[in-house]
Scaffold this motif. Structure first.
Motif, PDB file in Angstrom:
ATOM      1  N   ARG A 159      23.684 -36.909 -77.032  1.00 35.00           N
ATOM      2  CA  ARG A 159      24.384 -35.706 -77.451  1.00 35.00           C
ATOM      3  C   ARG A 159      24.151 -34.571 -76.453  1.00 35.00           C
ATOM      4  N   VAL A 160      25.086 -33.614 -76.461  1.00 35.42           N
ATOM      5  CA  VAL A 160      24.943 -32.367 -75.723  1.00 35.42           C
ATOM      6  C   VAL A 160      24.800 -31.255 -76.746  1.00 35.42           C
ATOM      7  N   CYS A 161      23.809 -30.402 -76.582  1.00 35.97           N
ATOM      8  CA  CYS A 161      23.563 -29.323 -77.536  1.00 35.97           C
ATOM      9  C   CYS A 161      24.818 -28.473 -77.728  1.00 35.97           C
ATOM     10  N   ALA A 162      25.082 -28.129 -78.979  1.00 37.49           N
ATOM     11  CA  ALA A 162      26.250 -27.310 -79.302  1.00 37.49           C
ATOM     12  C   ALA A 162      26.005 -25.823 -79.086  1.00 37.49           C
ATOM     13  N   GLY A 163      24.805 -25.454 -78.671  1.00 30.93           N
ATOM     14  CA  GLY A 163      24.508 -24.050 -78.440  1.00 30.93           C
ATOM     15  C   GLY A 163      25.262 -23.487 -77.248  1.00 30.93           C
ATOM     16  N   ALA A 164      25.663 -22.236 -77.360  1.00 36.23           N
ATOM     17  CA  ALA A 164      26.394 -21.578 -76.274  1.00 36.23           C
ATOM     18  C   ALA A 164      25.500 -21.466 -75.039  1.00 36.23           C
ATOM     19  N   ASP A 165      26.044 -21.842 -73.889  1.00 30.34           N
ATOM     20  CA  ASP A 165      25.336 -21.740 -72.607  1.00 30.34           C
ATOM     21  C   ASP A 165      23.974 -22.425 -72.621  1.00 30.34           C
ATOM     22  N   CYS A 166      23.928 -23.583 -73.248  1.00 28.70           N
ATOM     23  CA  CYS A 166      22.703 -24.384 -73.238  1.00 28.70           C
ATOM     24  C   CYS A 166      22.960 -25.661 -72.443  1.00 28.70           C
ATOM     25  N   GLY A 167      23.697 -26.588 -73.033  1.00 31.77           N
ATOM     26  CA  GLY A 167      24.026 -27.816 -72.349  1.00 31.77           C
ATOM     27  C   GLY A 167      22.906 -28.832 -72.273  1.00 31.77           C
ATOM     28  N   TRP A 168      21.776 -28.554 -72.930  1.00 34.80           N
ATOM     29  CA  TRP A 168      20.695 -29.536 -72.940  1.00 34.80           C
ATOM     30  C   TRP A 168      21.155 -30.790 -73.672  1.00 34.80           C
ATOM     31  N   MET A 169      20.536 -31.906 -73.331  1.00 31.92           N
ATOM     32  CA  MET A 169      20.929 -33.180 -73.895  1.00 31.92           C
ATOM     33  C   MET A 169      19.760 -33.818 -74.643  1.00 31.92           C
ATOM     34  N   TYR A 170      20.088 -34.713 -75.559  1.00 31.94           N
ATOM     35  CA  TYR A 170      19.058 -35.374 -76.349  1.00 31.94           C
ATOM     36  C   TYR A 170      19.617 -36.657 -76.955  1.00 31.94           C
ATOM     37  N   VAL A 171      18.722 -37.520 -77.365  1.00 37.48           N
ATOM     38  CA  VAL A 171      19.091 -38.698 -78.135  1.00 37.48           C
ATOM     39  C   VAL A 171      18.974 -38.319 -79.602  1.00 37.48           C
ATOM     40  N   ASP A 172      20.082 -38.422 -80.322  1.00 32.26           N
ATOM     41  CA  ASP A 172      20.101 -38.053 -81.738  1.00 32.26           C
ATOM     42  C   ASP A 172      19.519 -39.195 -82.569  1.00 32.26           C
ATOM     43  N   ARG A 173      18.295 -39.014 -83.003  1.00 36.07           N
ATOM     44  CA  ARG A 173      17.637 -40.029 -83.815  1.00 36.07           C
ATOM     45  C   ARG A 173      17.610 -39.651 -85.292  1.00 36.07           C
ATOM     46  N   LEU A 178      23.809 -36.521 -87.207  1.00 36.71           N
ATOM     47  CA  LEU A 178      24.531 -35.247 -87.173  1.00 36.71           C
ATOM     48  C   LEU A 178      23.722 -34.111 -86.542  1.00 36.71           C
ATOM     49  N   ARG A 179      22.711 -34.437 -85.793  1.00 36.40           N
ATOM     50  CA  ARG A 179      21.945 -33.387 -85.120  1.00 36.40           C
ATOM     51  C   ARG A 179      22.860 -32.657 -84.127  1.00 36.40           C
ATOM     52  N   ARG A 180      22.803 -31.319 -84.125  1.00 39.47           N
ATOM     53  CA  ARG A 180      23.690 -30.525 -83.278  1.00 39.47           C
ATOM     54  C   ARG A 180      22.975 -29.734 -82.199  1.00 39.47           C
ATOM     55  N   TRP A 181      21.666 -29.533 -82.374  1.00 38.51           N
ATOM     56  CA  TRP A 181      20.973 -28.612 -81.483  1.00 38.51           C
ATOM     57  C   TRP A 181      19.854 -29.320 -80.737  1.00 38.51           C
ATOM     58  N   CYS A 182      19.586 -28.833 -79.513  1.00 39.49           N
ATOM     59  CA  CYS A 182      18.420 -29.339 -78.792  1.00 39.49           C
ATOM     60  C   CYS A 182      17.161 -28.976 -79.576  1.00 39.49           C
ATOM     61  N   GLU A 183      17.119 -27.743 -80.068  1.00 38.03           N
ATOM     62  CA  GLU A 183      16.032 -27.277 -80.919  1.00 38.03           C
ATOM     63  C   GLU A 183      16.611 -26.350 -81.982  1.00 38.03           C
ATOM     64  N   MET A 184      16.261 -26.599 -83.208  1.00 36.88           N
ATOM     65  CA  MET A 184      16.724 -25.720 -84.278  1.00 36.88           C
ATOM     66  C   MET A 184      16.154 -24.317 -84.113  1.00 36.88           C
ATOM     67  N   ALA A 185      14.911 -24.241 -83.594  1.00 36.93           N
ATOM     68  CA  ALA A 185      14.243 -22.946 -83.477  1.00 36.93           C
ATOM     69  C   ALA A 185      14.866 -22.058 -82.413  1.00 36.93           C
ATOM     70  N   THR A 186      15.646 -22.630 -81.495  1.00 39.79           N
ATOM     71  CA  THR A 186      16.265 -21.822 -80.443  1.00 39.79           C
ATOM     72  C   THR A 186      17.779 -21.759 -80.650  1.00 39.79           C
ATOM     73  N   CYS A 187      18.475 -22.781 -80.203  1.00 41.14           N
ATOM     74  CA  CYS A 187      19.938 -22.736 -80.272  1.00 41.14           C
ATOM     75  C   CYS A 187      20.454 -22.713 -81.707  1.00 41.14           C
ATOM     76  N   GLY A 188      19.813 -23.475 -82.592  1.00 41.30           N
ATOM     77  CA  GLY A 188      20.248 -23.478 -83.981  1.00 41.30           C
ATOM     78  C   GLY A 188      20.097 -22.113 -84.620  1.00 41.30           C
ATOM     79  N   THR A 189      18.968 -21.461 -84.380  1.00 40.38           N
ATOM     80  CA  THR A 189      18.726 -20.134 -84.937  1.00 40.38           C
ATOM     81  C   THR A 189      19.687 -19.102 -84.355  1.00 40.38           C
ATOM     82  N   ARG A 190      19.938 -19.178 -83.034  1.00 38.50           N
ATOM     83  CA  ARG A 190      20.867 -18.241 -82.412  1.00 38.50           C
ATOM     84  C   ARG A 190      22.260 -18.375 -83.008  1.00 38.50           C
TER      85      ARG A 190
END
Length: 200
Positions: A159-173, A178-190
């Motif tokens: 996956r590619v993070c759905a956060g604006a101007d992030c673009g970080w990638m991760y394996v959705d485990r 349905l994981r959308r963010w690289c980190e909930m505490a950063t992009c998810g919170t923003r």
């Protein structure tokens, strides 16, 4: 100058390398691999180098600064290549033919150092000949990991993070995928704060 923090949220060393820069709409920003020293510290944090091996490579880099600078450039090129190839896979596309050719060339170079060595008793293990001695050695397992991920059943979970101007990638485990963010505490919170501010 305080450098951005090295984080390991990708679930794979290849994706953690991708995540050493922010992939914004105007191009990469917040470079974390600013010198060879940082490459070794990233690789150590990713579990690719032991602390002793990382320290040894830094000593070698101080004696061979031009070679270390060349490896730093290769690290950036490898990161860009892995990003293009795996982002294409995440979007359901094939990579560009030239990127596939470049990846195969890097894979060939990396596999030239992969070897089977005895472990305990009759058990054998894969290892990297020259790891911690060759300045380029931290990149070999990254390329191998990228190819393994791309050709595995986990590829559908890249996956590619759905956060604006992030673009970080991760394996959705996540269980539901349905994981959308690289980190909930950063992009998810923003994103939550943005929606709250806009009333949407």
């Amino acid at each position: 100058m305080t450098l951005p923090e090295l984080k390991y949220v990708g679930g794979d060393p290849a994706l953690d390398l991708v995540n050493t820069v922010d992939w914004t709409a105007t191009g990469p920003r917040a470079e974390r691999l600013v010198d060879y020293d940082r490459v070794t510290r990233w690789a150590e944090g990713a579990g690719l180098l032991t602390p002793a091996a990382a320290a040894g490579l830094r000593r070698t880099a101080r004696r061979r600064p031009q070679a270390a600078a060349a490896v730093l450039e290769t690290a950036h090129q490898t990161r860009d290549l892995v990003h293009r190839v795996l982002a294409a896979r995440a979007a359901g596309h094939r990579p560009e033919a030239r990127d596939l050719a470049r990846l195969n060339a890097q894979l060939s170079e990396a596999l030239a150092h992969l070897e089977v060595s005895p472990a305990r008793g009759p058990v054998a293990a894969l290892g990297w000949r020259g790891m911690g001695k060759d300045l380029a050695s931290p990149l070999w397992p990254v390329v191998w990991s990228a190819v393994q991920l791309w050709t595995s059943d986990k590829a559908d979970r890249i996956r590619v993070c759905a956060g604006a101007d992030c673009g970080w990638m991760y394996v959705d485990r996540s269980r539901n995928g349905l994981r959308r963010w690289c980190e909930m505490a950063t992009c998810g919170t923003r994103e939550k704060n943005r929606r709250r501010a806009s009333g949407s």
